[in-house]
Scaffold this motif. Structure first.
Motif, PDB file in Angstrom:
ATOM      1  N   ARG A 268      11.800  -4.937   0.779  1.00 52.97           N
ATOM      2  CA  ARG A 268      13.078  -5.547   0.405  1.00 52.97           C
ATOM      3  C   ARG A 268      14.175  -4.617   0.907  1.00 52.97           C
ATOM      4  NH1 ARG A 268      13.441  -6.438  -5.461  1.00 52.97           N
ATOM      5  NH2 ARG A 268      12.259  -8.328  -5.076  1.00 52.97           N
ATOM      6  N   ASP A 269      15.108  -5.190   1.655  1.00 50.36           N
ATOM      7  CA  ASP A 269      16.187  -4.419   2.257  1.00 50.36           C
ATOM      8  C   ASP A 269      15.585  -3.285   3.091  1.00 50.36           C
ATOM      9  OD1 ASP A 269      18.039  -6.144   1.059  1.00 50.36           O
ATOM     10  OD2 ASP A 269      18.025  -4.969  -0.786  1.00 50.36           O
ATOM     11  N   ASP A 270      15.984  -2.057   2.865  1.00 53.52           N
ATOM     12  CA  ASP A 270      15.481  -0.932   3.661  1.00 53.52           C
ATOM     13  C   ASP A 270      14.468  -0.120   2.849  1.00 53.52           C
ATOM     14  OD1 ASP A 270      15.291   0.548   5.963  1.00 53.52           O
ATOM     15  OD2 ASP A 270      17.019   1.815   5.538  1.00 53.52           O
ATOM     16  N   ARG A 271      13.697  -0.823   1.991  1.00 52.45           N
ATOM     17  CA  ARG A 271      12.740  -0.177   1.090  1.00 52.45           C
ATOM     18  C   ARG A 271      11.394  -0.870   1.232  1.00 52.45           C
ATOM     19  NH1 ARG A 271      13.624   2.885  -3.382  1.00 52.45           N
ATOM     20  NH2 ARG A 271      12.192   2.739  -5.140  1.00 52.45           N
ATOM     21  N   SER A 272      10.353  -0.084   1.455  1.00 53.95           N
ATOM     22  CA  SER A 272       9.008  -0.647   1.550  1.00 53.95           C
ATOM     23  C   SER A 272       8.067   0.094   0.607  1.00 53.95           C
ATOM     24  CB  SER A 272       8.480  -0.585   2.985  1.00 53.95           C
ATOM     25  OG  SER A 272       8.269   0.761   3.382  1.00 53.95           O
ATOM     26  N   ALA A 273       7.041  -0.614   0.169  1.00 55.41           N
ATOM     27  CA  ALA A 273       6.016  -0.023  -0.693  1.00 55.41           C
ATOM     28  C   ALA A 273       4.655  -0.248  -0.056  1.00 55.41           C
ATOM     29  CB  ALA A 273       6.070  -0.650  -2.083  1.00 55.41           C
ATOM     30  N   TRP A 274       3.839   0.782  -0.093  1.00 58.60           N
ATOM     31  CA  TRP A 274       2.520   0.778   0.532  1.00 58.60           C
ATOM     32  C   TRP A 274       1.489   1.258  -0.480  1.00 58.60           C
ATOM     33  CZ3 TRP A 274       2.433  -0.994   5.498  1.00 58.60           C
ATOM     34  CH2 TRP A 274       3.669  -1.079   6.137  1.00 58.60           C
ATOM     35  N   ILE A 275       0.356   0.588  -0.522  1.00 61.00           N
ATOM     36  CA  ILE A 275      -0.768   1.050  -1.337  1.00 61.00           C
ATOM     37  C   ILE A 275      -1.888   1.333  -0.352  1.00 61.00           C
ATOM     38  CG2 ILE A 275      -2.427   0.462  -3.135  1.00 61.00           C
ATOM     39  CD1 ILE A 275      -0.192  -1.229  -4.409  1.00 61.00           C
ATOM     40  N   LEU A 276      -2.213   2.610  -0.230  1.00 60.79           N
ATOM     41  CA  LEU A 276      -3.158   3.080   0.779  1.00 60.79           C
ATOM     42  C   LEU A 276      -4.263   3.896   0.122  1.00 60.79           C
ATOM     43  CD1 LEU A 276      -0.464   4.343   3.313  1.00 60.79           C
ATOM     44  CD2 LEU A 276      -1.730   2.178   3.432  1.00 60.79           C
ATOM     45  N   GLU A 277      -5.394   4.016   0.822  1.00 60.60           N
ATOM     46  CA  GLU A 277      -6.500   4.829   0.328  1.00 60.60           C
ATOM     47  C   GLU A 277      -6.967   5.789   1.395  1.00 60.60           C
ATOM     48  OE1 GLU A 277      -9.699   2.428  -1.218  1.00 60.60           O
ATOM     49  OE2 GLU A 277      -8.665   2.202  -3.136  1.00 60.60           O
ATOM     50  N   GLU A 278      -7.393   6.959   0.933  1.00 63.78           N
ATOM     51  CA  GLU A 278      -7.966   7.971   1.813  1.00 63.78           C
ATOM     52  C   GLU A 278      -9.007   8.755   1.010  1.00 63.78           C
ATOM     53  OE1 GLU A 278      -8.553   8.612   4.681  1.00 63.78           O
ATOM     54  OE2 GLU A 278      -7.779  10.459   5.486  1.00 63.78           O
TER      55      GLU A 278
ATOM     56  N   VAL B 158       8.889   3.978   0.579  1.00 62.65           N
ATOM     57  CA  VAL B 158       9.686   4.541   1.669  1.00 62.65           C
ATOM     58  C   VAL B 158      11.038   3.837   1.669  1.00 62.65           C
ATOM     59  CG1 VAL B 158       9.847   4.891   4.169  1.00 62.65           C
ATOM     60  CG2 VAL B 158       7.608   4.995   3.037  1.00 62.65           C
ATOM     61  N   GLU B 159      12.086   4.641   1.740  1.00 60.39           N
ATOM     62  CA  GLU B 159      13.435   4.077   1.804  1.00 60.39           C
ATOM     63  C   GLU B 159      14.242   4.854   2.827  1.00 60.39           C
ATOM     64  OE1 GLU B 159      16.924   2.410  -1.117  1.00 60.39           O
ATOM     65  OE2 GLU B 159      15.432   3.771  -1.948  1.00 60.39           O
ATOM     66  N   GLN B 160      14.858   4.125   3.754  1.00 58.02           N
ATOM     67  CA  GLN B 160      15.683   4.725   4.801  1.00 58.02           C
ATOM     68  C   GLN B 160      14.953   5.868   5.511  1.00 58.02           C
ATOM     69  OE1 GLN B 160      19.437   5.666   2.971  1.00 58.02           O
ATOM     70  NE2 GLN B 160      19.937   3.517   2.699  1.00 58.02           N
ATOM     71  N   ASN B 161      13.718   5.594   5.937  1.00 58.46           N
ATOM     72  CA  ASN B 161      12.896   6.503   6.750  1.00 58.46           C
ATOM     73  C   ASN B 161      12.466   7.783   6.050  1.00 58.46           C
ATOM     74  OD1 ASN B 161      13.042   4.726   8.992  1.00 58.46           O
ATOM     75  ND2 ASN B 161      15.087   5.514   9.409  1.00 58.46           N
ATOM     76  N   SER B 162      12.509   7.823   4.722  1.00 60.72           N
ATOM     77  CA  SER B 162      11.963   8.982   4.000  1.00 60.72           C
ATOM     78  C   SER B 162      11.274   8.499   2.726  1.00 60.72           C
ATOM     79  CB  SER B 162      13.058  10.006   3.679  1.00 60.72           C
ATOM     80  OG  SER B 162      13.953   9.499   2.727  1.00 60.72           O
ATOM     81  N   ILE B 163      10.427   9.340   2.187  1.00 58.60           N
ATOM     82  CA  ILE B 163       9.670   8.974   0.996  1.00 58.60           C
ATOM     83  C   ILE B 163      10.584   9.034  -0.222  1.00 58.60           C
ATOM     84  CG2 ILE B 163       7.764   9.659  -0.524  1.00 58.60           C
ATOM     85  CD1 ILE B 163       6.281  10.536   1.990  1.00 58.60           C
ATOM     86  N   ASP B 164      10.636   7.920  -0.931  1.00 60.27           N
ATOM     87  CA  ASP B 164      11.387   7.859  -2.184  1.00 60.27           C
ATOM     88  C   ASP B 164      10.484   8.308  -3.338  1.00 60.27           C
ATOM     89  OD1 ASP B 164      13.775   6.905  -3.768  1.00 60.27           O
ATOM     90  OD2 ASP B 164      12.179   5.678  -4.650  1.00 60.27           O
ATOM     91  N   SER B 165       9.228   7.889  -3.307  1.00 63.01           N
ATOM     92  CA  SER B 165       8.278   8.342  -4.320  1.00 63.01           C
ATOM     93  C   SER B 165       6.849   8.156  -3.815  1.00 63.01           C
ATOM     94  CB  SER B 165       8.475   7.607  -5.648  1.00 63.01           C
ATOM     95  OG  SER B 165       8.036   6.274  -5.559  1.00 63.01           O
ATOM     96  N   LEU B 166       5.980   8.996  -4.336  1.00 61.16           N
ATOM     97  CA  LEU B 166       4.550   8.921  -4.040  1.00 61.16           C
ATOM     98  C   LEU B 166       3.843   9.086  -5.371  1.00 61.16           C
ATOM     99  CD1 LEU B 166       2.532  10.521  -1.221  1.00 61.16           C
ATOM    100  CD2 LEU B 166       1.849  10.958  -3.575  1.00 61.16           C
TER     101      LEU B 166
ATOM    102  N   CYS C 202      11.123  -2.623   8.223  1.00 63.49           N
ATOM    103  CA  CYS C 202      11.581  -3.132   6.935  1.00 63.49           C
ATOM    104  C   CYS C 202      13.109  -2.932   6.850  1.00 63.49           C
ATOM    105  CB  CYS C 202      10.894  -2.352   5.811  1.00 63.49           C
ATOM    106  SG  CYS C 202      11.229  -3.021   4.190  1.00 63.49           S
ATOM    107  N   VAL C 203      13.839  -4.023   7.056  1.00 65.77           N
ATOM    108  CA  VAL C 203      15.316  -3.928   7.056  1.00 65.77           C
ATOM    109  C   VAL C 203      15.894  -5.045   6.211  1.00 65.77           C
ATOM    110  CG1 VAL C 203      15.466  -2.818   9.314  1.00 65.77           C
ATOM    111  CG2 VAL C 203      15.460  -5.296   9.178  1.00 65.77           C
ATOM    112  N   SER C 204      17.181  -5.005   5.977  1.00 62.14           N
ATOM    113  CA  SER C 204      17.846  -6.032   5.174  1.00 62.14           C
ATOM    114  C   SER C 204      17.503  -7.419   5.669  1.00 62.14           C
ATOM    115  CB  SER C 204      19.371  -5.842   5.228  1.00 62.14           C
ATOM    116  OG  SER C 204      19.729  -4.649   4.601  1.00 62.14           O
TER     117      SER C 204
END
Length: 178
Positions: A77-87, A100-108, A174-176
């Motif tokens: 949504r807008d410039d914010r993406s959420a990913w659920i990944l496994e490793e 991820v928001e505006q090309n940096s991690i907002d939270s992990l 992921c953009v507006s």
């Protein structure tokens, strides 16, 4: 000493080993809770990205191996993406939610941790160091992440996933209005 019959000895061994065998995954946050928090309420509909071509090569370079899925869901949504990944940490998968928001991690956040050791990677004291990190040269994070004694492989797994989320966010655009 009285001899123990073989079948009773086997049962005794199994009972003693059960706590180690029964180690269940620790779920810190469900996918729904993560997405509600990431988008402050109702999350957007998921998008789908295929790991093919340059995208597959980029993820392979960041992880050091192919990602086990051919496609990934993500929320944008807008410039914010959420990913659920496994490793894989040491032996078992770690499920991580990354915003991820505006090309940096907002939270992990570690959503599910399955290893017997190294669960400290799920603490906010550890995961908050990812906040504000971006992709630097050659696909690594722009600033180092402090490790945790006894959890080196889990720390490395989370660091790789952070790079993958940043790469994929940049790659899917992921953009507006998306």
């Amino acid at each position: 000493m009285f001899p123990i019959p073989t079948h009773k000895f086997v049962i005794l061994l199994l009972l003693l080993a059960m706590p180690a065998l029964a180690k269940a995954a620790t779920v810190y946050e469900s996918q729904a809770e993560f997405l509600d928090r990431a988008f402050t309420g109702t999350p957007p509909e998921p998008g789908l990205t295929w790991l093919t071509g340059d995208r597959k090569s980029g993820v392979r370079q960041l992880l050091g191996h192919d990602y086990p899925a051919l496609r990934l869901r993500y929320w944008c949504r807008d410039d914010r993406s959420a990913w659920i990944l496994e490793e894989i940490g040491k032996d078992l998968p770690i499920t991580v939610g990354i915003v991820v928001e505006q090309n940096s991690i907002d939270s992990l956040r570690v959503l599910t941790y399955r290893e017997n050791r190294g669960g400290e990677v799920a603490t906010p004291a550890f995961t908050e160091q990812f906040n504000g990190r971006a992709l630097g040269n050659r696909g690594s994070l722009d600033k180092p992440i402090d490790g945790i004694t006894g959890a080196t492989l889990s720390v490395q797994a989370l660091t790789r996933l952070a790079g993958v989320a940043l790469f994929l966010d940049e790659n899917v655009g992921c953009v507006s209005g998306a």
